[in-house]
Write an enzyme that holds these catalytic residues in place. Structure first.
Site, PDB file in Angstrom:
ATOM      1  N   ASN A 126       0.838  -1.195   0.000  1.00 29.70           N
ATOM      2  CA  ASN A 126       0.000   0.000   0.000  1.00 29.70           C
ATOM      3  C   ASN A 126       0.877   1.250   0.000  1.00 29.70           C
ATOM      4  OD1 ASN A 126       0.557  -0.777   2.780  1.00 29.70           O
ATOM      5  ND2 ASN A 126      -1.020   0.644   3.463  1.00 29.70           N
ATOM      6  N   GLU A 173       0.252   5.150   0.820  1.00 28.82           N
ATOM      7  CA  GLU A 173      -0.654   6.187   1.300  1.00 28.82           C
ATOM      8  C   GLU A 173      -0.244   7.548   0.756  1.00 28.82           C
ATOM      9  OE1 GLU A 173      -1.996   4.151   5.517  1.00 28.82           O
ATOM     10  OE2 GLU A 173      -0.724   5.923   5.580  1.00 28.82           O
ATOM     11  N   CYS A 179      -4.075   0.640  -2.737  1.00 28.12           N
ATOM     12  CA  CYS A 179      -3.937  -0.593  -1.968  1.00 28.12           C
ATOM     13  C   CYS A 179      -2.852  -1.495  -2.549  1.00 28.12           C
ATOM     14  CB  CYS A 179      -5.253  -1.361  -1.969  1.00 28.12           C
ATOM     15  SG  CYS A 179      -6.632  -0.478  -1.223  1.00 28.12           S
ATOM     16  N   GLU A 239      -2.929  -4.650  -3.263  1.00 26.85           N
ATOM     17  CA  GLU A 239      -3.379  -5.555  -4.323  1.00 26.85           C
ATOM     18  C   GLU A 239      -3.350  -4.862  -5.679  1.00 26.85           C
ATOM     19  OE1 GLU A 239      -5.958  -6.529  -0.625  1.00 26.85           O
ATOM     20  OE2 GLU A 239      -4.896  -4.799  -1.465  1.00 26.85           O
ATOM     21  N   CYS A 277     -10.246  -5.086  -0.241  1.00 25.34           N
ATOM     22  CA  CYS A 277     -11.377  -4.160  -0.224  1.00 25.34           C
ATOM     23  C   CYS A 277     -12.206  -4.338  -1.503  1.00 25.34           C
ATOM     24  CB  CYS A 277     -10.888  -2.719  -0.077  1.00 25.34           C
ATOM     25  SG  CYS A 277     -10.150  -2.024  -1.581  1.00 25.34           S
ATOM     26  N   CYS A 327     -10.389  -3.343  -4.795  1.00 28.03           N
ATOM     27  CA  CYS A 327      -9.390  -4.343  -5.178  1.00 28.03           C
ATOM     28  C   CYS A 327     -10.057  -5.602  -5.718  1.00 28.03           C
ATOM     29  CB  CYS A 327      -8.489  -4.673  -3.994  1.00 28.03           C
ATOM     30  SG  CYS A 327      -7.346  -3.327  -3.605  1.00 28.03           S
TER      31      CYS A 327
END
Length: 138
Positions: A42, A44, A53, A55, A86, A89
């Site tokens: 990830n 940010e 993310c 993935e 999520c 993803c």
């Protein structure tokens, strides 16, 4: 596919995460059809909506390397946290697994590996076949 090895690769990617705001580091390891493993972590951003993310980073890394067919993905997060992809993803993964057969490997809260399919995580996923119903190719 060795789920433990794939989770280990996700843990390596997790260590590289850029998570200065949440501190919630996530790693992913995407197993391509040719046996190669593409990592993701990830990333940010101070503008939270720009965060990506692990993935999706793994998928982007794989696509940039010329891969389009995937067998499995492993996701690793903080110890003691059961983690699952999520919704965004899941949708991105569905683009490359229209039958939902992609294997998804995660750790349960107790640290044991658990495995499922994308179809179980995202039943009746929206995909290219749905678009073709109203926008035929060509």
């Amino acid at each position: 596919m060795d789920p433990a090895a794939l989770l280990d690769a996700a843990e390596v990617a997790r260590a590289r995460a850029h998570a200065p705001y949440s501190g919630f580091r996530v790693g992913a390891a995407l197993l391509c059809e040719d046996g190669s493993i593409q990592p993701g972590c990830n990333v940010e951003n101070a503008s939270y909506g720009a965060t990506i993310c692990a993935e999706r980073v793994a998928v982007g890394t794989a696509i940039a390397a010329g891969h389009r067919r995937f067998r499995a993905i492993a996701i690793a997060g903080p110890a003691g946290v059961a983690l699952s992809p999520c919704g965004i993803c899941r949708q991105v993964l569905a683009e490359f697994s229209p039958d939902g057969g992609l294997r998804v490997v995660m750790r349960a809260a107790d640290g044991t590996a658990r495995e499922t399919t994308l179809a179980a995580l995202l039943p009746e996923a929206f995909g290219a076949a749905d678009l073709a119903k109203t926008h035929p190719p060509g």
